[in-house]
Design a protein around this motif. Structure first.
Motif, PDB file in Angstrom:
ATOM      1  N   THR A  56      47.094  33.889  47.055  1.00  0.00           N
ATOM      2  CA  THR A  56      46.684  34.759  45.953  1.00  0.00           C
ATOM      3  C   THR A  56      47.347  36.121  46.069  1.00  0.00           C
TER       4      THR A  56
ATOM      5  N   LEU B  53      44.345  33.370  41.186  1.00  0.00           N
ATOM      6  CA  LEU B  53      43.317  32.777  42.040  1.00  0.00           C
ATOM      7  C   LEU B  53      42.801  31.446  41.500  1.00  0.00           C
TER       8      LEU B  53
ATOM      9  N   VAL C 269      37.677  35.510  46.447  1.00  0.00           N
ATOM     10  CA  VAL C 269      38.046  34.179  46.934  1.00  0.00           C
ATOM     11  C   VAL C 269      36.781  33.444  47.385  1.00  0.00           C
TER      12      VAL C 269
ATOM     13  N   THR D 230      43.988  30.282  50.650  1.00  0.00           N
ATOM     14  CA  THR D 230      43.807  30.686  49.257  1.00  0.00           C
ATOM     15  C   THR D 230      43.998  32.182  49.107  1.00  0.00           C
TER      16      THR D 230
END
Length: 347
Positions: free
Chosen positions: A321, A304, A26, A317
């Motif tokens: 994900t 992602l 990430v 995020t």
């Protein structure tokens, strides 16, 4: 503490490793205070390789001795190899073929002759064993072809150290080989583009070396906890320090070498922590370990990247994900397992 905790908590360790890998993938700005800590998620790959190598010693020893479900006693080298590789590749290859074919064929249709597959033979090679990784350092799914390559060398190494235990020092030579790939022009000019593979060879074979200690349930020597904490603290500090200083002064290769003591000390300390954890913590981690391969294969390209387009920040995020990848990975694992069972010979 007994070394067999590495086997007892194998699933949980793999679950932690895949969490570290996702956290590493990430995006986080390099200026963020926590960026060096996020970068340490890269050590999840080394954890996977160590635990995989350790598990291979169990598998090979049992195949070699004939301690299988049929109850057959004794097994020659050829049947042992056949059983060993069939078990390894039946776990990895069906999932790999499905995901790799969907990705590489799709990219080829979108952009014929593009960077991933310049032509049909390269496309076929990419689907079969990610040829573009070996050819041009395409890091898409690189861990899988790298692991399958290492599997090929594991049985001869395990037979070698079984007959001549002194050769357990061979991983030291692999560290030197990684340095040669990085710094000697003859090696660097030819295979330097896959330094990421060569620098991970030592930890895989060190994991195999640990397999015998784990299988024999050897106890750690008195005072081991102290040296583990020291090595962990030193390697952790050095990795964080390298990130703050930057790779212009200390190359990424150097950081990957520091990952070796960091991985070994971290895994043993994690086992100690896991021994105090309640079952409601251990079970989810073990579940993640079971589907870690599928999470690895789908989380970057299929989860992602779409999530990252919304610019939700690092924490959200990562959350979305994982929330999407975990059930998707389980469904992929379940579906492939059902198909493989149809073709598995009946006992």
């Amino acid at each position: 503490m007994n070394y067999n905790v590495l086997s007892k908590y194998r699933g949980e360790l793999m679950g932690l490793a895949i969490l570290f890998v996702v956290m590493f993938h990430v995006y986080m700005p390099g200026t963020d205070f926590f960026y060096p800590l996020r970068r340490l998620g890269n050590v999840g790959v080394d954890m996977f390789l160590f635990v995989s190598g350790m598990g291979l010693w169990f598998s090979w020893t049992r195949s070699r001795l004939g301690r299988n479900l049929d109850g057959v006693g004794g097994m020659s080298a050829v049947p042992a190899l056949k059983r060993f590789f069939s078990r390894r590749y039946l776990r990895i290859y069906p999932v790999w073929i499905l995901v790799a074919a969907y990705f590489y064929v799709g990219k080829y249709v979108e952009n014929p002759g593009g960077g991933y597959s310049p032509d049909v033979p390269n496309l076929i090679a990419n689907v079969l064993f990610n040829w573009s990784f070996w050819r041009a350092d395409d890091l898409t799914f690189w861990y899988v072809p790298a692991t399958m390559m290492l599997y090929n060398f594991a049985p001869p190494y395990m037979e070698l150290i079984r007959r001549q235990p002194a050769w357990r020092w061979l991983p030291v030579a692999f560290i030197l080989l990684a340095a040669m790939v990085q710094y000697v022009p003859l090696f660097h000019d030819n295979v330097g583009h896959i330094e990421i593979f060569f620098s991970r060879i030592p930890i895989f074979f060190i994991g195999i070396n640990f397999g015998e200690m784990v299988m024999d349930s050897r106890r750690m020597k008195k005072g081991s906890l102290g040296i583990l904490l020291l090595v962990f603290a030193m390697s952790m500090w050095l990795c964080l320090r390298l990130e703050y200083i930057g790779h212009s002064r200390f190359p990424l290769f150097m950081e990957r070498m520091v990952y070796i003591p960091l991985t070994i000390s971290a895994l043993l300390l994690e086992c100690r922590l896991l021994s105090y954890m309640p079952r409601f913590v251990l079970r989810p981690l073990s579940f993640l370990g079971t589907i870690s391969l599928e999470i690895y294969l789908i989380h970057i390209e299929y989860v992602l990247r779409p999530v990252a387009r919304h610019h939700l920040g690092y924490g959200m995020t990562l959350f979305w994900t994982l929330l999407i990848s975990i059930p998707a990975a389980y469904l992929l694992h379940w579906a492939v397992d059902r198909v493989v069972r149809l073709f598995r010979p009946r006992r």
